[in-house]
Design an enzyme around this catalytic site. Sequence first.
Site, PDB file in Angstrom:
ATOM      1  CD  GLU A 199       8.081   0.102  10.326  1.00 60.35           C
ATOM      2  OE1 GLU A 199       7.027   0.406   9.766  1.00 60.35           O
ATOM      3  OE2 GLU A 199       9.085  -0.361   9.729  1.00 60.35           O
ATOM      4  CG  ASN A 252      -0.304  -0.235   2.495  1.00 64.32           C
ATOM      5  OD1 ASN A 252       0.857  -0.641   2.565  1.00 64.32           O
ATOM      6  ND2 ASN A 252      -1.026   0.038   3.563  1.00 64.32           N
ATOM      7  CD  GLU A 254       4.998  -1.536  12.741  1.00 64.77           C
ATOM      8  OE1 GLU A 254       3.785  -1.494  13.028  1.00 64.77           O
ATOM      9  OE2 GLU A 254       5.872  -1.041  13.466  1.00 64.77           O
ATOM     10  CB  CYS A 268      -2.068  -1.344   8.502  1.00 69.66           C
ATOM     11  SG  CYS A 268      -0.977   0.047   8.792  1.00 69.66           S
TER      12      CYS A 268
HETATM   13  P1  NDP Z   1       1.305  -9.906   2.944  1.00 63.82           P
HETATM   14  O1  NDP Z   1       1.348 -10.388   4.338  1.00 63.82           O
HETATM   15  O2  NDP Z   1       0.652 -10.725   1.925  1.00 63.82           O
HETATM   16  O3  NDP Z   1       2.785  -9.645   2.419  1.00 63.82           O
HETATM   17  C1  NDP Z   1       3.684  -8.791   3.092  1.00 63.82           C
HETATM   18  C2  NDP Z   1       5.076  -8.991   2.532  1.00 63.82           C
HETATM   19  O4  NDP Z   1       5.593 -10.225   2.995  1.00 63.82           O
HETATM   20  C3  NDP Z   1       5.145  -9.058   1.020  1.00 63.82           C
HETATM   21  O5  NDP Z   1       6.337  -8.442   0.570  1.00 63.82           O
HETATM   22  C4  NDP Z   1       5.158 -10.544   0.770  1.00 63.82           C
HETATM   23  O6  NDP Z   1       5.711 -10.864  -0.478  1.00 63.82           O
HETATM   24  C5  NDP Z   1       6.032 -11.019   1.900  1.00 63.82           C
HETATM   25  N1  NDP Z   1       5.866 -12.407   2.265  1.00 63.82           N
HETATM   26  C6  NDP Z   1       4.811 -13.224   2.060  1.00 63.82           C
HETATM   27  N2  NDP Z   1       5.036 -14.453   2.577  1.00 63.82           N
HETATM   28  C7  NDP Z   1       6.274 -14.423   3.138  1.00 63.82           C
HETATM   29  C8  NDP Z   1       7.082 -15.376   3.841  1.00 63.82           C
HETATM   30  N3  NDP Z   1       6.663 -16.609   4.100  1.00 63.82           N
HETATM   31  N4  NDP Z   1       8.308 -15.001   4.269  1.00 63.82           N
HETATM   32  C9  NDP Z   1       8.745 -13.737   4.061  1.00 63.82           C
HETATM   33  N5  NDP Z   1       8.037 -12.805   3.387  1.00 63.82           N
HETATM   34  C10 NDP Z   1       6.805 -13.124   2.937  1.00 63.82           C
HETATM   35  O7  NDP Z   1       0.658  -8.451   3.048  1.00 63.82           O
HETATM   36  P2  NDP Z   1       0.202  -7.470   1.858  1.00 63.82           P
HETATM   37  O8  NDP Z   1       1.353  -7.095   1.011  1.00 63.82           O
HETATM   38  O9  NDP Z   1      -0.994  -8.082   1.237  1.00 63.82           O
HETATM   39  O10 NDP Z   1      -0.205  -6.160   2.665  1.00 63.82           O
HETATM   40  C11 NDP Z   1      -1.421  -6.016   3.292  1.00 63.82           C
HETATM   41  C12 NDP Z   1      -1.309  -6.294   4.763  1.00 63.82           C
HETATM   42  O11 NDP Z   1      -0.304  -5.469   5.330  1.00 63.82           O
HETATM   43  C13 NDP Z   1      -2.564  -5.964   5.508  1.00 63.82           C
HETATM   44  O12 NDP Z   1      -2.883  -6.989   6.423  1.00 63.82           O
HETATM   45  C14 NDP Z   1      -2.232  -4.708   6.262  1.00 63.82           C
HETATM   46  O13 NDP Z   1      -2.963  -4.499   7.404  1.00 63.82           O
HETATM   47  C15 NDP Z   1      -0.790  -4.864   6.519  1.00 63.82           C
HETATM   48  N6  NDP Z   1      -0.172  -3.559   6.699  1.00 63.82           N
HETATM   49  C16 NDP Z   1       0.307  -3.232   7.952  1.00 63.82           C
HETATM   50  C17 NDP Z   1       0.831  -1.999   8.192  1.00 63.82           C
HETATM   51  C18 NDP Z   1       1.407  -1.664   9.531  1.00 63.82           C
HETATM   52  O14 NDP Z   1       2.304  -0.861   9.597  1.00 63.82           O
HETATM   53  N7  NDP Z   1       0.949  -2.250  10.609  1.00 63.82           N
HETATM   54  C19 NDP Z   1       0.908  -0.975   7.133  1.00 63.82           C
HETATM   55  C20 NDP Z   1       0.424  -1.430   5.870  1.00 63.82           C
HETATM   56  C21 NDP Z   1      -0.105  -2.685   5.681  1.00 63.82           C
HETATM   57  P3  NDP Z   1       4.737 -10.936  -1.771  1.00 63.82           P
HETATM   58  O15 NDP Z   1       3.925  -9.713  -1.795  1.00 63.82           O
HETATM   59  O16 NDP Z   1       5.696 -11.021  -2.863  1.00 63.82           O
HETATM   60  O17 NDP Z   1       3.921 -12.181  -1.546  1.00 63.82           O
END
Ligand code: NDP
Length: 487
Positions: A461, A152, A249, A283
Amino acid sequence: MRAQPTASHYIDGEYVEDEAGATLQVVYPATGEVIATLHAATPALIERAVAAAKRAQGEWGALRPIERARILRRAHDLVRERNDEIARIESLDTGRAVSETMYVDAVSVAEALEFYSGVIASYNGQSISLGSSFAYTQREPLGVCVGIGAWNYPFQGAGWKSAPALAAGNAMVFKPSENSPLSALLLAEIYRDAGLPNGLFNVLQGFGNVGHALVAHPDTAKVSLTGSVPTGKKVLGLAGSMMKHGTMELGGKSPIIVFDDASIDNAASGVLMANFYSTGQICTNGTRVFLQRAIHDQMVEKITERTRNIKIGDPFDPSVTMGPLVSQAQQSKVRSYIDIGKEEGAVLHYGGGIPNMQGMEGGFWIEPTIFTQVTDNMRLAREEIFGPVMSILAFDTEEEVIARANDTEFGLAGGVFTQDIARGHRVAKRLEAGMVWINNYNLAPVEVPFGGVKSSGVGRECATAALDHYTQIKSVYVEADQVVSVF
Ligand code: NDP
């Protein structure tokens, strides 16, 4: 429209390509057209990036903090200079409107660089008096840190992780989300141009398995992940099994509570910002909107009227205030939750459909959506949707609403709107959340620690709290007397 970068990855101070890696198509969410084709990092590139980071980190970590700060300060200037270019890439990559990306993404990274370049020289350990002897502590860098970003806010994610990590003397290997991989490469260019030595900030593209390989690598010391709760559990579990540090996060289902003495206009503004900004893909969003019964109908009317004014459309039109969702998968997920809400008996009060976007029919559009008469047990009120879907719930008393607001596995954020200053603080204290806003919502200045409790994450963070999570303490005892020996 094309946004093809020089190459997929950035390792040891240069762009690197390896077409042996799986293909990764970068899609403009407003039209569905492919704007770049990248390749996922191969195991050989992962090795190369970690080795470069490890080699570079030693000298960097040994510099005076003020010398590191000087480079981050130059990076700050360059981020501000390249603001419009960063905003363009961010809008192409995420579909978020330029009315946001021009003013938020680069700016928040610039502020992070400004903040950490300012504080790092005075971020020191303690001196502890022990009578005639004393001890002191030093904050030492961890080594090679892994950053894994969500889709995002990709530029902000890369900046919020790398700025404190680098300031504290670490190196970073950053893996962006596969959905928005482009802007982290711009940050790598900026660090290079600011004079950051090669190897200290590397970008590797790829899917979850690349993130996994980086966390599992014996030469990495920490992972900072922004993502969903299930991914966070996996990644922290892996890091924990290797006794590595982790900052998670993660997601949320945060409450906004509007009491009947609140300013209706302010509360409506807060509720809209908390649900529809970035097409609901934030998020901390306050997606459970609790309205006290006496003002419930008036607030619903105000919120609806304001929602009607949202302008959905071409993200590059400066008057547009809502773009598409990031991907087809996310659009399907949001649509399925709208169906679930209807099946569960919530009232679909506004939106819920796909707008007719002439010339952009291939995009991942969704209308801002408001459900009323939502109850606590509905999936609509329990699960993170990550789209512009607002759930409105009615409440009667303060005690009741606090219990209901806290009845969730998440604990990222919360908001309270009231003119009663004592009640504002009282409710803020009792909400189980990492951050609470009183009479506002979703502001995240770098000076303030950012992160969640319960399933929403561990670590923080922003602020100097992030430095605590990118360093470890060494305690040194200094004897000024004789050793007392029993032997
Ligand atoms: P995901 O959990 O699907 O992915 C997050 C990242 O982790 C991506 O780069 C993903 O790669 C990577 N990833 C996935 N599986 C693994 C693994 N087994 N080991 C290591 N890395 C992995 O989240 P989204 O990208 O869909 O983002 C949305 C989510 O993020 C929502 O739940 C939202 O709430 C949260 N979020 C939290 C924030 C915060 O600061 N608390 C801020 C913004 C979002 P790939 O995409 O290539 O699969």
